[in-house]
Design a protein around this motif. Structure first.
Motif, mmCIF file in Angstrom:
data_model
loop_
_atom_site.group_PDB
_atom_site.id
_atom_site.type_symbol
_atom_site.label_atom_id
_atom_site.label_comp_id
_atom_site.label_asym_id
_atom_site.label_seq_id
_atom_site.Cartn_x
_atom_site.Cartn_y
_atom_site.Cartn_z
ATOM 1 N N LEU A 130 0.848 -1.189 0.000
ATOM 2 C CA LEU A 130 0.000 0.000 0.000
ATOM 3 C C LEU A 130 0.881 1.237 0.000
ATOM 4 C CD1 LEU A 130 -2.958 -0.560 2.500
ATOM 5 C CD2 LEU A 130 -3.136 0.123 0.116
ATOM 6 N N ASP A 131 0.608 2.155 -0.910
ATOM 7 C CA ASP A 131 1.306 3.443 -0.963
ATOM 8 C C ASP A 131 0.299 4.532 -0.583
ATOM 9 O OD1 ASP A 131 3.886 4.453 -1.466
ATOM 10 O OD2 ASP A 131 3.967 3.372 -3.369
ATOM 11 N N ILE A 132 0.475 5.084 0.602
ATOM 12 C CA ILE A 132 -0.396 6.160 1.074
ATOM 13 C C ILE A 132 0.388 7.461 1.018
ATOM 14 C CG2 ILE A 132 -1.741 7.033 3.029
ATOM 15 C CD1 ILE A 132 -2.095 4.091 3.884
ATOM 16 N N LEU A 177 -5.471 14.081 2.419
ATOM 17 C CA LEU A 177 -5.390 15.544 2.410
ATOM 18 C C LEU A 177 -5.214 15.995 3.852
ATOM 19 C CD1 LEU A 177 -8.368 16.265 -0.036
ATOM 20 C CD2 LEU A 177 -6.005 15.611 -0.579
ATOM 21 N N THR A 178 -4.040 16.529 4.164
ATOM 22 C CA THR A 178 -3.689 16.785 5.562
ATOM 23 C C THR A 178 -4.053 18.206 6.004
ATOM 24 O OG1 THR A 178 -1.438 17.547 5.084
ATOM 25 C CG2 THR A 178 -1.766 15.183 5.340
ATOM 26 N N TYR A 179 -3.990 18.379 7.326
ATOM 27 C CA TYR A 179 -4.190 19.683 7.980
ATOM 28 C C TYR A 179 -5.523 20.318 7.608
ATOM 29 C CZ TYR A 179 0.840 19.170 8.817
ATOM 30 O OH TYR A 179 2.074 18.707 9.189
ATOM 31 N N GLN A 180 -6.570 19.518 7.547
ATOM 32 C CA GLN A 180 -7.886 20.037 7.194
ATOM 33 C C GLN A 180 -8.409 21.010 8.255
ATOM 34 O OE1 GLN A 180 -9.928 19.403 4.356
ATOM 35 N NE2 GLN A 180 -8.014 18.616 3.510
ATOM 36 N N ASP A 181 -7.945 20.855 9.482
ATOM 37 C CA ASP A 181 -8.335 21.785 10.544
ATOM 38 C C ASP A 181 -7.677 23.149 10.365
ATOM 39 O OD1 ASP A 181 -5.705 21.519 12.650
ATOM 40 O OD2 ASP A 181 -6.065 19.857 11.295
ATOM 41 N N ILE A 206 -9.685 8.994 -1.497
ATOM 42 C CA ILE A 206 -9.268 10.226 -0.825
ATOM 43 C C ILE A 206 -9.734 10.194 0.631
ATOM 44 C CG2 ILE A 206 -9.479 12.750 -0.767
ATOM 45 C CD1 ILE A 206 -7.952 11.829 -3.197
ATOM 46 N N PHE A 207 -8.815 10.526 1.544
ATOM 47 C CA PHE A 207 -9.133 10.632 2.959
ATOM 48 C C PHE A 207 -8.675 12.001 3.457
ATOM 49 C CE2 PHE A 207 -8.442 6.223 1.886
ATOM 50 C CZ PHE A 207 -9.548 5.588 2.445
ATOM 51 N N LYS A 208 -9.300 12.463 4.529
ATOM 52 C CA LYS A 208 -8.956 13.772 5.084
ATOM 53 C C LYS A 208 -8.464 13.631 6.523
ATOM 54 C CE LYS A 208 -11.954 16.614 2.161
ATOM 55 N NZ LYS A 208 -12.991 17.673 2.131
ATOM 56 N N LEU A 209 -7.376 14.305 6.810
ATOM 57 C CA LEU A 209 -6.762 14.249 8.133
ATOM 58 C C LEU A 209 -7.088 15.524 8.916
ATOM 59 C CD1 LEU A 209 -3.124 13.154 8.963
ATOM 60 C CD2 LEU A 209 -4.034 15.264 9.897
ATOM 61 N N GLN A 263 -6.098 24.299 7.045
ATOM 62 C CA GLN A 263 -6.417 24.808 5.707
ATOM 63 C C GLN A 263 -7.264 23.777 4.969
ATOM 64 O OE1 GLN A 263 -2.542 25.739 3.925
ATOM 65 N NE2 GLN A 263 -3.052 27.903 4.011
ATOM 66 N N PRO A 264 -8.570 23.794 5.159
ATOM 67 C CA PRO A 264 -9.418 22.800 4.489
ATOM 68 C C PRO A 264 -9.360 22.949 2.966
ATOM 69 C CG PRO A 264 -10.751 24.502 5.542
ATOM 70 C CD PRO A 264 -9.351 24.740 5.984
ATOM 71 N N PHE A 265 -9.322 21.817 2.270
ATOM 72 C CA PHE A 265 -9.323 21.854 0.809
ATOM 73 C C PHE A 265 -9.777 20.498 0.280
ATOM 74 C CE2 PHE A 265 -5.285 19.983 1.853
ATOM 75 C CZ PHE A 265 -4.902 19.185 0.780
ATOM 76 N N ASP A 266 -10.158 20.497 -0.980
ATOM 77 C CA ASP A 266 -10.563 19.280 -1.666
ATOM 78 C C ASP A 266 -9.639 19.041 -2.863
ATOM 79 O OD1 ASP A 266 -13.029 18.355 -0.270
ATOM 80 O OD2 ASP A 266 -13.749 20.346 -0.839
ATOM 81 N N TYR A 267 -9.473 17.787 -3.188
ATOM 82 C CA TYR A 267 -8.618 17.443 -4.327
ATOM 83 C C TYR A 267 -8.938 16.007 -4.729
ATOM 84 C CZ TYR A 267 -4.403 16.568 -7.107
ATOM 85 O OH TYR A 267 -3.532 16.248 -8.118
ATOM 86 N N SER A 268 -8.835 15.722 -6.005
ATOM 87 C CA SER A 268 -9.011 14.352 -6.485
ATOM 88 C C SER A 268 -7.998 14.082 -7.583
ATOM 89 C CB SER A 268 -10.433 14.134 -7.001
ATOM 90 O OG SER A 268 -10.704 14.984 -8.104
#
Length: 313
Positions: A150-152, A185-189, A202-205, A191-196
């Protein structure tokens, strides 16, 4: 256009091409390998997510963390900790592996950690001598010599607009995400952002449950305590902004380079200091030294990993 004028871009392209076409050999270990990596230089939360995975998968596996031990004062294979018991000091193994060992020892988690610049050799030692049955490869996306199940890959908002070294901070272009099995997608707390990207999972941290720890790594109420804040991270600004958001009383902020060793830094006995655990493990744990800690939340990631590992074992 800038990429095509950048010699570093061609070095990356040719190296990846040779691995993709099997001109450069990759080696598979006898247990599953999860790689945690990123695209950019500096902090994206890799250590936090390695900690998170260990805390959430320790009941299922004897986990071995495999790291090169960045900026350590040693070479070869070293066992940082075995089944949660620390075997070395931070200078010989690097700050991030030692930090994880310190946290797991405090929590009583039976995690083993190995550092080796030759990750294939280090992985084989972890399996044969320590008995691990799952390896988490820390900072492994660019290390293609060791095959992974697995490559995360972690990305932060700034990565989307950044450029490849030396003109920016990207080690690889965003197109390299085609090798990823999942993107976080890190640091959502912060700088929230979306990306695909190509229908990748896609997971959000999110970082949460912020807390101040004392020198015994016990949670305390800071009350009206006033701190001198310092750190040496890939992005010091985030640490200082977070302290302000938490309304902690900060009288002074001191910024150091990433992985700073603090050999010339002395704590005044008349002051209270607050820093990160990564920075703090390089100092003597005195009563006037405090740490900012947090938990992370990545909904669905544990379940995704367990499902994928069932297919690979």
């Amino acid at each position: 256009m800038l990429n095509y004028l950048n010699p570093y871009f061609y070095i990356i392209f040719i190296r990846n091409f040779f691995y993709d076409k099997n001109f450069f050999k990759s080696y598979k270990l006898s247990v599953p390998v999860i790689s945690i990596g990123n695209l950019s230089v500096g902090g994206t939360g890799k250590t936090s997510i390695v900690r998170y995975l260990c805390e959430n998968l320790a009941d299922n596996f004897h986990i071995g963390i495999l790291s090169r031990g960045y900026k350590r004062k040693s070479k070869g294979t070293l066992i940082v900790s075995y089944m949660g018991k620390i075997q070395e000091n931070w200078e010989r193994v690097g700050d991030e592996p030692f930090l994880l060992a310190k946290i797991f020892e405090k929590k009583g988690l039976q995690i083993s950690i190995v550092v080796d610049e030759n990750r294939v050799r280090g992985g084989e030692k972890a399996i044969k001598e320590l008995g691990v049955n799952l390896i988490i490869l820390d900072d492994g996306f660019q290390h293609r010599r060791l095959k992974r199940d697995l490559d995360i890959v972690l990305i932060k908002k700034e990565d989307l607009e950044n450029k490849i070294l030396p003109f920016g901070k990207l080690r690889e272009p965003l197109t390299s995400l085609k090798r990823a099995d999942a993107i976080v997608l890190t640091y959502q707390d912060y700088q929230p952002f979306d990306y695909s990207f190509n229908d990748k999972p896609i997971f959000k941290l999110y970082r949460k449950n912020w807390r101040v720890l004392n020198h015994r790594l016990e949670e305390i109420n800071p009350g009206d305590k006033e701190f001198i804040a310092f750190c040496g991270l890939g992005d010091n600004r985030q640490f200082f902004i977070t302290l302000k958001r938490l309304n902690l009383k900060i009288k002074k902020m001191i910024s150091f380079p990433d992985h700073y060793d603090y050999s010339n830094f002395t704590l005044s006995p008349d002051e209270s200091y607050i820093t990160t655990l990564k920075d703090g493990i390089k100092l003597e744990f005195k009563e006037n030294l405090f740490f900012l800690d947090f938990s992370i939340e990545v909904k669905g990631l544990k379940e995704f990993i367990l499902k994928r590992l069932e297919l690979s074992v």
